[in-house]
Design a protein around this motif. Structure first.
Motif, short mmCIF file in Angstrom:
data_model
loop_
_atom_site.label_atom_id
_atom_site.label_comp_id
_atom_site.label_asym_id
_atom_site.label_seq_id
_atom_site.Cartn_x
_atom_site.Cartn_y
_atom_site.Cartn_z
N TYR A 25 -3.36 8.78 6.46
CA TYR A 25 -4.29 7.66 6.38
C TYR A 25 -5.67 8.00 6.95
O TYR A 25 -6.68 7.44 6.52
CB TYR A 25 -3.69 6.46 7.10
CG TYR A 25 -4.61 5.27 7.22
CD1 TYR A 25 -4.97 4.53 6.10
CD2 TYR A 25 -5.10 4.87 8.46
CE1 TYR A 25 -5.82 3.44 6.20
CE2 TYR A 25 -5.93 3.77 8.58
CZ TYR A 25 -6.29 3.06 7.46
OH TYR A 25 -7.13 1.97 7.58
N VAL B 276 0.97 6.64 -0.25
CA VAL B 276 1.42 7.69 0.66
C VAL B 276 2.82 8.22 0.36
O VAL B 276 3.17 9.32 0.81
CB VAL B 276 1.40 7.20 2.13
CG1 VAL B 276 -0.02 6.87 2.57
CG2 VAL B 276 2.31 6.00 2.33
N TRP C 9 0.79 -1.22 0.00
CA TRP C 9 0.00 0.00 0.00
C TRP C 9 0.83 1.28 0.00
O TRP C 9 0.28 2.39 -0.10
CB TRP C 9 -0.95 0.02 1.20
CG TRP C 9 -0.30 -0.18 2.54
CD1 TRP C 9 -0.19 -1.32 3.23
CD2 TRP C 9 0.32 0.84 3.36
NE1 TRP C 9 0.45 -1.13 4.44
CE2 TRP C 9 0.78 0.20 4.53
CE3 TRP C 9 0.53 2.21 3.20
CZ2 TRP C 9 1.44 0.90 5.55
CZ3 TRP C 9 1.20 2.91 4.21
CH2 TRP C 9 1.63 2.26 5.36
N ASP D 176 2.46 8.91 7.78
CA ASP D 176 1.55 7.92 7.22
C ASP D 176 0.23 7.88 8.00
O ASP D 176 -0.85 7.77 7.42
CB ASP D 176 2.19 6.53 7.26
CG ASP D 176 3.20 6.33 6.14
OD1 ASP D 176 3.38 7.26 5.33
OD2 ASP D 176 3.82 5.26 6.08
N VAL E 20 -6.55 9.11 0.67
CA VAL E 20 -5.47 8.19 1.00
C VAL E 20 -6.02 6.91 1.60
O VAL E 20 -5.59 5.80 1.25
CB VAL E 20 -4.45 8.85 1.95
CG1 VAL E 20 -3.42 7.83 2.43
CG2 VAL E 20 -3.76 10.01 1.25
N TYR E 21 -6.98 7.04 2.51
CA TYR E 21 -7.60 5.87 3.13
C TYR E 21 -8.13 4.92 2.05
O TYR E 21 -7.86 3.71 2.08
CB TYR E 21 -8.73 6.33 4.04
CG TYR E 21 -9.39 5.23 4.85
CD1 TYR E 21 -8.95 4.92 6.13
CD2 TYR E 21 -10.48 4.52 4.34
CE1 TYR E 21 -9.57 3.93 6.89
CE2 TYR E 21 -11.10 3.53 5.08
CZ TYR E 21 -10.65 3.23 6.35
OH TYR E 21 -11.25 2.24 7.09
N VAL F 74 -5.26 3.30 0.00
CA VAL F 74 -4.60 2.24 0.76
C VAL F 74 -5.43 0.96 0.72
O VAL F 74 -4.91 -0.14 0.45
CB VAL F 74 -4.36 2.69 2.21
CG1 VAL F 74 -4.00 1.49 3.10
CG2 VAL F 74 -3.25 3.73 2.28
N ILE G 250 -4.36 -1.01 9.36
CA ILE G 250 -4.99 -1.04 8.03
C ILE G 250 -5.74 -2.36 7.82
O ILE G 250 -6.89 -2.36 7.36
CB ILE G 250 -3.92 -0.83 6.94
CG1 ILE G 250 -3.40 0.62 7.01
CG2 ILE G 250 -4.46 -1.16 5.56
CD1 ILE G 250 -2.14 0.85 6.19
#
Length: 316
Positions: free
Chosen positions: A132, A57, A53, A128, A141-142, A145, A176
């Protein structure tokens, strides 16, 4: 062969910049699995993928480094990233310069920033984490990922759509992974197979996990992920279901999970204290990057997977 297949997903933490970060850990897992099963070719039934992932980022991190400390981040930060990658893929020697660099306070020619390695670590971890989080303004970003995690699960599902799933997740990757399967359990994500939908999740192994910090966040994550296989009508799968949280007492980013609440006591089977990393160097916060390839971590995971493989083959 189809009924004997078992799926394994690796999810990395911060500081990883290469998609093959888990290659040594995968090789060790296969080796330990063969030993534990007593079958020299048993690992043919292991279907393994790595969720990568970092691309969601790294561009933001690099941009921050370039703007905050022009001309510096591309040098020192890149070196730290390379050392971290070497550690992740099995290099014990790389732990030494990584640990020693943490003692460097000042680099000539860079007057604006001190403690460059610690600043790199903060940039990677805190950066990060901040990127996130879902905010009222964006979840870009969430979602990016979790798209990477979904792709890895889909690759597993293409090969073994109904196989029991074991997840090995490190550092922020444990948050995550827990988020991903929690969202699936609540119907917040869609999936095409039992495996990609998280319904076959059987073993969850968190390494150097900061999940305890996330229990302070408002919302559903205050409640732990539940392993679906615990309630399986198949008694063998139910017996194999477990959540083991591996932590090193010298790793300042990892925390035990049992004791947080009754729900966490029920969800997590064990907080297992381990000592990872090379002697002396491992007795420092640098141990955070040393879980992947340590026998104290990989062997018990392989043993658990092997127990299920043997039990299913014997029909017990």
């Amino acid at each position: 062969m189809g009924d004997d297949r078992i799926a394994v997903l690796f999810v990395h933490g911060v500081g990883i910049r290469e998609p093959d970060y888990a290659r040594t850990a995968i090789a060790q897992l296969r080796k330990q699995f063969r030993v534990a099963t007593g079958h020299p070719d048993a690992d043919r039934d292991l279907v393994i993928e790595s969720a990568y992932w970092a691309p969601a980022v790294v561009e933001r991190e690099d941009r921050l480094g370039r703007r905050a400390v022009p001309g510096f981040a591309s040098g020192w930060f890149s070196t730290m990233n390379r050392l971290t990658q070497k550690v992740a893929t099995g290099s014990t020697a790389a732990l030494v310069p990584l640990a020693v660099s943490g003692l460097v306070r000042h680099v000539p020619g860079i007057p604006r920033m001190h403690w460059p390695t610690l600043r790199w670590a903060v940039t990677n971890f805190v950066g990060d984490v901040v990127a996130y989080q879902v905010s009222p303004h964006t979840r870009e970003v969430y979602d990016a990922v979790h798209e990477r995690v979904r792709e890895a699960l889909d690759r597993l599902a293409d090969r073994a759509p109904d196989a029991p799933l074991f997840v090995v997740a490190h550092s922020l990757g444990s948050v995550i992974a827990a988020d991903h399967f929690y969202d699936l359990s609540k119907g917040r994500r869609t999936a095409g197979t039992a495996l990609s939908g998280g319904q076959t999740l059987t073993g969850f192994y968190t390494l150097g996990s900061p999940i305890a910090l996330w229990t302070q966040r408002d919302g559903d994550f205050a409640r732990p992920l539940r392993i679906p296989a615990r309630t399986s009508p198949d008694p063998v799968l139910a017996a194999a279901a477990e959540w083991i949280n591996f932590y090193d007492a010298d790793d300042v980013l990892s925390f035990p999970l049992k004791g947080l609440s009754q729900e966490w006591d029920e969800a997590v089977d064990e907080d297992r204290s381990v000592s990872v990393g090379a002697p002396i160097i491992g007795m420092s916060p640098v141990s955070h990057v040393a879980y992947w390839n340590d026998a104290a971590v990989i062997r018990p995971i392989a043993n658990s997977i092997a127990w299920l493989w043997n039990a299913r083959r014997s029909g017990t």
